[in-house]
Structures are given as C-alpha cells and as structure tokens.
Design a protein around this motif. Structure first.
Motif, PDB file in Angstrom:
ATOM      1  N   LYS A  93       0.828  -1.203   0.000  1.00  0.00           N
ATOM      2  CA  LYS A  93       0.000   0.000   0.000  1.00  0.00           C
ATOM      3  C   LYS A  93       0.862   1.252   0.000  1.00  0.00           C
ATOM      4  CE  LYS A  93      -2.226  -1.111   3.782  1.00  0.00           C
ATOM      5  NZ  LYS A  93      -3.181  -1.073   4.909  1.00  0.00           N
ATOM      6  N   ALA A 277      -5.986  -0.751  -2.875  1.00  0.00           N
ATOM      7  CA  ALA A 277      -6.324  -1.740  -3.913  1.00  0.00           C
ATOM      8  C   ALA A 277      -7.563  -2.553  -3.552  1.00  0.00           C
ATOM      9  CB  ALA A 277      -5.125  -2.660  -4.187  1.00  0.00           C
ATOM     10  N   ILE A 311      -1.475   4.543 -10.367  1.00  0.00           N
ATOM     11  CA  ILE A 311      -1.090   3.271  -9.759  1.00  0.00           C
ATOM     12  C   ILE A 311       0.423   3.165  -9.751  1.00  0.00           C
ATOM     13  CG2 ILE A 311      -1.294   0.758  -9.934  1.00  0.00           C
ATOM     14  CD1 ILE A 311      -3.938   1.268 -11.494  1.00  0.00           C
ATOM     15  N   MET A 321      -2.831   4.175  -5.615  1.00  0.00           N
ATOM     16  CA  MET A 321      -3.127   2.763  -5.358  1.00  0.00           C
ATOM     17  C   MET A 321      -1.894   1.934  -5.676  1.00  0.00           C
ATOM     18  SD  MET A 321      -6.272   0.529  -6.947  1.00  0.00           S
ATOM     19  CE  MET A 321      -5.502  -0.207  -8.391  1.00  0.00           C
ATOM     20  N   VAL A 324      -1.808  -5.487  -5.419  1.00  0.00           N
ATOM     21  CA  VAL A 324      -2.454  -6.407  -4.486  1.00  0.00           C
ATOM     22  C   VAL A 324      -1.366  -7.249  -3.825  1.00  0.00           C
ATOM     23  CG1 VAL A 324      -4.656  -6.390  -5.694  1.00  0.00           C
ATOM     24  CG2 VAL A 324      -2.946  -8.121  -6.303  1.00  0.00           C
ATOM     25  N   PRO A 387      -9.424  -4.224  -6.465  1.00  0.00           N
ATOM     26  CA  PRO A 387      -9.894  -2.924  -6.958  1.00  0.00           C
ATOM     27  C   PRO A 387     -10.993  -3.068  -8.010  1.00  0.00           C
ATOM     28  CG  PRO A 387      -7.817  -3.484  -8.005  1.00  0.00           C
ATOM     29  CD  PRO A 387      -8.105  -4.595  -7.031  1.00  0.00           C
TER      30      PRO A 387
END
Length: 496
Positions: A93, A277, A311, A321, A324, A387
């Motif tokens: 994160k 995410a 991202i 973001m 994962v 997400p």
C-alpha cells in the motif's frame, strides 16, 4: 534477504522449526525475506512466558499499566514513518495509506491510556439492611490475537493495547504474508517498558492457529480475516471453552440517492473502492444508485476517474493505489472479473491488462468498473478483495435497502443524500453493523467499537472501544455484610 523472528519473553528468537514462509515485495514480485513458521513447542514456550508474567501484570494498578501505554503512544507517534515503511514494503500500500493505518491504530492506544477510568466498577450501598454490593472487571488471563495481511499494524493494535491495559498478557499471531510491521510495533511496546512476557509474537500458519485455539491456558481469542476462517476460528475456539470474537468478510454497499452531489459521491466511491487496492474489509465494492438516471450519471462520472487512477509502488509519492498482496490474489481477482463478463455484467473499465513499466513482475492491477451487475452474479455475491467496483441499479430506495439486507454480509454500508428522512430510515432499517451517512467508510473512532452483523462477525463483542473492555475482562460482583452481635440462626428461604 531478512529473517523475521518471534518475540518470546522479551527476546527476539529465530524459529528452529525448519519451516519458512517466503515474503515478497508486491511491487516487484521478488522475494525479500522469510519468516519462520513456529512449531507447537515454540508456541507453548510463548504461552508459558505469558502465563508466568500474568500474576504480576494483572496485579499492577491500572494507572501504572496506563503509564506504559502513554510511553508506547509516544514511541508509535515518533516511529510512525518507520512503521509505515514496514507496512508498505511487504503489503504494497502507498506510504500515505500506511501512515493512515498507523494513525488509526494510535487512537486505540490513546484510548487504552484511559484504562483506570474504563475499569471503574459500580457500588451500591444498603442493597439490604447493612449490606453493600460492588462490581469490578478482572482480566481473563492469557489471550491471543490472530490478524490479517491487509492491516498488518493497525489490526494487531486494535487488539493488544486494550487487552494488555485490562491486565491480560497477549500472544499475537500475525499474517505470515507481511509479518514485519506487527513484530516491529510489539518490539516498540517492550521498549516502552512493558515487562517481559506480557506481549509475545509467534509466526505461523494454520497449525499455529490451531495450537492457539486448542491451548488450555489461552482464555480468549480475537480474530480478523475472511468469513470461512472466522467461522472456523469461532467454532473451534468456543469448542475449547474460549471466549472468541471473530470478524469476517464483507460486501459493503453505498446507496446514491437522486439528490446526492454526484461529484462528491463519485470521489467517495473512488477512495472507498480503490484505496489500498480494495483490500479492506470496509471497502465499498458495490455502488447502488437509485433509478436509471442516477445510475447513468454515476457511471459517466466514475469512468474517467477509474481510468485516471495513479497506480504505482509505495515509493511513488503520486501513487493513489499500489499492488495487491500476492500473485495468487491477482489471479483470483482476474478469475472473478472473467466470471462477471461471462455472466453478462457490463465491463466499463477493465483493469486486467494493467502493467507498470519497470515493475512488470509486480502484482499490480488496474481499477475495474462493472455496470448492470445482478444479485445472482459471482462478482456481487463474493468478497473480491481487490480494486473492483460493481454498480447495481435498483429502481427504488426500498428495493435497495432490501438488496443490502438480503446479503449474507453486514459489515459496513453508506448512503449519500441530502434528504434527512431517507438517511434516518436507512440508518434505522438497514441490517448492517456500521453505517455512514455521507461518509463512505464508517470505521468508528477508538472510543466507539468496530463490528459487523450477520456473517461478517461471530461472537457477541465488537473490537476495540468499550466492547473491548467487556471482551477482555470478566465481571465479578461482591456482596458484603458486617453483622453486629450473635447469629440469628439459619435462613432457608431464598435471600431477598
């Protein structure tokens, strides 16, 4: 590469079990460390240390336990950036998101500083002639926490500060996917002056969980994770005569009324749906606009925002973001999106093909938006934990409320509206534990308690706040009489 150790009786100790779990950087896909998976003997050693430390810690005046918490809060505040970096390195994160996690954890520590007030009992004078009654809350003993990967520092700190402040000793079993942050914050607690053995950290997998659930010296277990595992923990723990709180999964809906500010609602959905995410149990994964016109406006407003998501790795300050958690999580999310397409949902924005230049091996996933989702589709029924935002289009407020109430999960929900009557009806009639009115992620502050309904929670107590005091203590009531003179003889009727 580094090796994450256990914390047992105040010392960092490497596991000698011979079993390791690899730790990966989700941004690159590269292994960066390993954590030893504790043997039953090592867990028993931690429990024995906690049991030995219990009598002196439980007997310590609450004010002195609070002083340790004050020192701990100061250390966590000082080391917040370091904790956030530990979180981001293994979870992925963004740094700002990780800092937010630390801030919410700090609030619980600050609440635990009030433990002398929170443990005050009740007193009634002259409940009968010359008879007084008082009640008090006493610690349970050795208690344990089993925590998930998505909040590797915050969720442990939702548990052990309150448990320890109440006079218990604690065994923490963090997620083996990102264990360093939890270990670090427990080391800080020892630095804050906590006696040896009061906090212990053992790393492991299912066998470690089962050992904790079955151990006769552990009196209570707190768990946060998926619903199937929460139910397993609850049933196995209660079968072993333990007190258990087990918080599970979610499918959080947000209703958007026709009178809502559409830009505000869309921005709220972006943060709540795609922050971290989507790997939050309070993430909004279902948008419920009321009526076709509202739905069209919402999707048209959301589409460019989802496409423009920034991202990147946690080291990128502009990233909104990150990736994962694992390759397996990425594959699972991809499979659920595939099923949504196959079952007839309208894929407005497809995040499956996203790749970040220079980080091709990472577990990055693009923001994904579905429209025309139906309640019988897998992407609606399942907690995706990624997400992916789904839009359902009920035609009335009443049908939207029924949709939410019919879902098996009842963790969090929200409504965006300017209509106070609609908001009041929603709050009182919705069968969900945490409700937001123009607030997309209604996580309660530390002096209230967190907890869902239905299959989002097993057990009768919420986590942290006043509920934590009740969960980590047991009530004792004493009735006192100091008689004068001789006995008046035995009384065989029920006392009154």
């Amino acid at each position: 590469m580094y090796q994450v150790k256990n914390l047992i009786n105040g010392d960092m100790v490497a596991s000698t079990s011979g079993r390791d779990n690899a730790i990966f950087n989700p941004a690159t896909g590269e292994q960066i460390g390993a954590v030893g998976l504790s043997s039953e003997a090592e867990i028993n050693q931690a429990v024995a240390a906690a049991k030995a430390a219990l009598p002196a810690w439980a007997a310590l005046p609450p004010a002195k336990r609070a002083r340790v918490m004050f020192s701990y809060a100061a250390l966590v505040r000082e080391k917040a950036d370091d904790i956030a970096r530990e979180i981001s390195r293994e979870h992925g994160k963004t740094h700002d998101d990780a800092l937010g996690e630390v801030t919410r954890a700090l609030e619980v520590i600050e609440y635990a500083c009030a433990i002398p007030e929170l443990l005050k009992g009740e007193f009634s004078r002259n409940v009968g002639s010359g008879i007084d009654t008082h009640s008090e809350r006493q610690p349970l003993g050795v208690v344990a926490g089993i925590t998930p990967f998505n909040f590797p520092a915050m969720v442990p700190m939702w548990m052990f500060p309150m448990a320890i402040a109440c006079g218990n000793t604690f065994i923490l079993k963090p997620s083996e996917r990102d264990p360093s942050a939890a270990t670090f914050v427990c080391e800080l607690l020892v630095q804050a002056g906590l006696p040896k053995g009061v906090i212990n950290v053992v790393h492991g997998d299912k066998s470690a969980v089962d050992t904790l659930l079955d151990h006769p010296d552990i009196k209570a277990v707190s768990f946060v994770g998926s619903t199937p595992i929460a139910e397993y923990v609850y049933r196995r723990g209660t079968d072993s005569a333990k007190r258990v709180q087990a918080l599970g999964g979610a499918k959080n809906h947000m209703i958007i009324m026709p009178d809502a500010d559409m830009e505000q609602a869309a921005d709220a959905l972006m943060g709540a749906g795609f922050g971290s995410a989507g790997e939050r149990c309070m993430a909004v994964s279902v948008a419920v606009p009321i009526g076709e016109e509202t739905a069209t406006k919402l999707v048209d407003t959301l589409k460019p925002k989802v496409e423009a998501l920034k991202i990147g790795p946690s080291t990128d300050e502009a990233a909104e973001m990150g990736p994962v958690i694992t390759a397996e999580a990425k594959a699972r999310i991809t499979g659920l999106i595939d099923s949504g397409v196959e079952q007839g949902a309208d894929l407005v924005v497809d995040g499956r093909g996203f790749q970040l230049q220079g980080y091709e091996g990472g577990y990055f996933f693009g923001g994904t938006l579905f429209d025309k989702v139906k309640p019988d589709m897998d992407i609606y029924k399942t907690e995706i934990f990624g997400p992916v935002l789904s839009v359902l289009e009920p035609q009335s407020f009443e049908s939207a409320v029924k949709l939410i109430n019919d879902h098996e999960y009842g963790n969090g929900t929200a409504i965006f509206t300017r209509n106070g009557d609609a908001a009041r009806k929603f709050s009182s009639g919705i069968e969900v534990g945490m409700v937001g009115i123009n607030v997309p992620i209604p996580v309660p502050v530390a002096f209230h308690s967190f907890g869902g309904w239905k299959r989002s929670s097993f057990g009768s107590h919420g986590i942290y706040g006043p509920e934590a005091v009740h969960f980590y203590t047991r009530l004792k009531t004493t009735t006192t009489r100091w008689p004068e003179g001789l006995s008046e003889g035995a009384v065989f009727t029920f006392p009154s």
